[in-house]
Scaffold this motif. Sequence first.
Motif, short mmCIF file in Angstrom:
data_model
loop_
_atom_site.label_atom_id
_atom_site.label_comp_id
_atom_site.label_asym_id
_atom_site.label_seq_id
_atom_site.Cartn_x
_atom_site.Cartn_y
_atom_site.Cartn_z
N THR A 1 0.84 -1.20 0.00
CA THR A 1 0.00 0.00 0.00
C THR A 1 0.87 1.25 0.00
N LEU A 2 1.85 1.29 0.88
CA LEU A 2 2.75 2.46 0.95
C LEU A 2 3.54 2.61 -0.35
N ASN A 3 4.04 1.51 -0.89
CA ASN A 3 4.84 1.56 -2.12
C ASN A 3 4.04 2.01 -3.34
N SER A 4 2.72 1.89 -3.26
CA SER A 4 1.89 2.32 -4.39
C SER A 4 1.24 3.68 -4.13
N GLY A 5 1.76 4.40 -3.15
CA GLY A 5 1.27 5.76 -2.88
C GLY A 5 0.08 5.83 -1.95
N GLY A 6 -0.30 4.72 -1.36
CA GLY A 6 -1.42 4.70 -0.43
C GLY A 6 -1.00 5.11 0.97
N VAL A 7 -1.98 5.13 1.86
CA VAL A 7 -1.76 5.57 3.24
C VAL A 7 -2.31 4.51 4.20
N ILE A 8 -1.57 4.25 5.26
CA ILE A 8 -2.05 3.38 6.32
C ILE A 8 -2.83 4.26 7.30
N LEU A 9 -4.09 3.95 7.49
CA LEU A 9 -4.93 4.74 8.39
C LEU A 9 -4.93 4.18 9.81
N LYS A 10 -5.03 2.85 9.92
CA LYS A 10 -5.15 2.26 11.25
C LYS A 10 -4.80 0.77 11.19
N ILE A 11 -4.24 0.28 12.28
CA ILE A 11 -4.01 -1.15 12.45
C ILE A 11 -4.72 -1.55 13.73
N ASN A 12 -5.68 -2.43 13.62
CA ASN A 12 -6.45 -2.89 14.77
C ASN A 12 -5.88 -4.22 15.26
N MET A 13 -5.27 -4.17 16.41
CA MET A 13 -4.61 -5.34 16.98
C MET A 13 -5.59 -6.15 17.83
N SER A 14 -5.23 -7.40 18.11
CA SER A 14 -6.06 -8.25 18.96
C SER A 14 -6.06 -7.70 20.39
N GLU A 15 -7.02 -8.14 21.16
CA GLU A 15 -7.15 -7.69 22.55
C GLU A 15 -5.95 -8.10 23.39
N ASN A 16 -5.23 -9.14 22.99
CA ASN A 16 -4.10 -9.66 23.76
C ASN A 16 -2.83 -8.83 23.58
N THR A 17 -2.85 -7.89 22.66
CA THR A 17 -1.65 -7.11 22.36
C THR A 17 -1.36 -6.14 23.49
N ASP A 18 -0.11 -6.08 23.87
CA ASP A 18 0.35 -5.17 24.92
C ASP A 18 0.00 -3.73 24.55
N GLN A 19 -0.50 -2.96 25.50
CA GLN A 19 -0.91 -1.58 25.25
C GLN A 19 0.26 -0.72 24.77
N PHE A 20 1.44 -0.99 25.28
CA PHE A 20 2.64 -0.25 24.88
C PHE A 20 2.88 -0.41 23.37
#
Length: 158
Positions: A59-78
Amino acid sequence: MSEYGKLFRKKEGQKNTFILKPYHPDKEKYFELINKAREKSYKQVIVNSKIMTDILFRTLNSGGVILKINMSENTDQFVTDNIKVIIRKLRENNLLFVKLKEQLDWASESGSIDINSIEIYSNKKRYEIYSNGIISGENIIDLFQNNIQIVLEYYFNG
């Protein structure tokens, strides 16, 4: 108006082929969609964290933008907070993708689905890709053909 599609693959000889089958959640049940595809020898594609990361990079290489990554509930908040900060800075400097990749490497190495979904902006359209292989957005076939299909072919066929 958002469209929905579900990713499927089929083994043909030594290679996997991929399709994006239209999905209408208001008219059909998810398991019916899966069963109809299975009757035609298709298997559903589960989008693990490695595939998600590769889609982000493409996506980035084709000129797009990353808006959000939604992680699982188990992912460390940090880790989740670091990812959010990096994504904001990515708009100014795409080279920060290396830092984002470092944050996501632990998930990618295990073949896990610790990334629940990603939201991207590509070709003036917003899309969301879910780990269960559902894609939503406008004109999703373009995203499939120009980004996701290429990533899946490389991942599954080498």
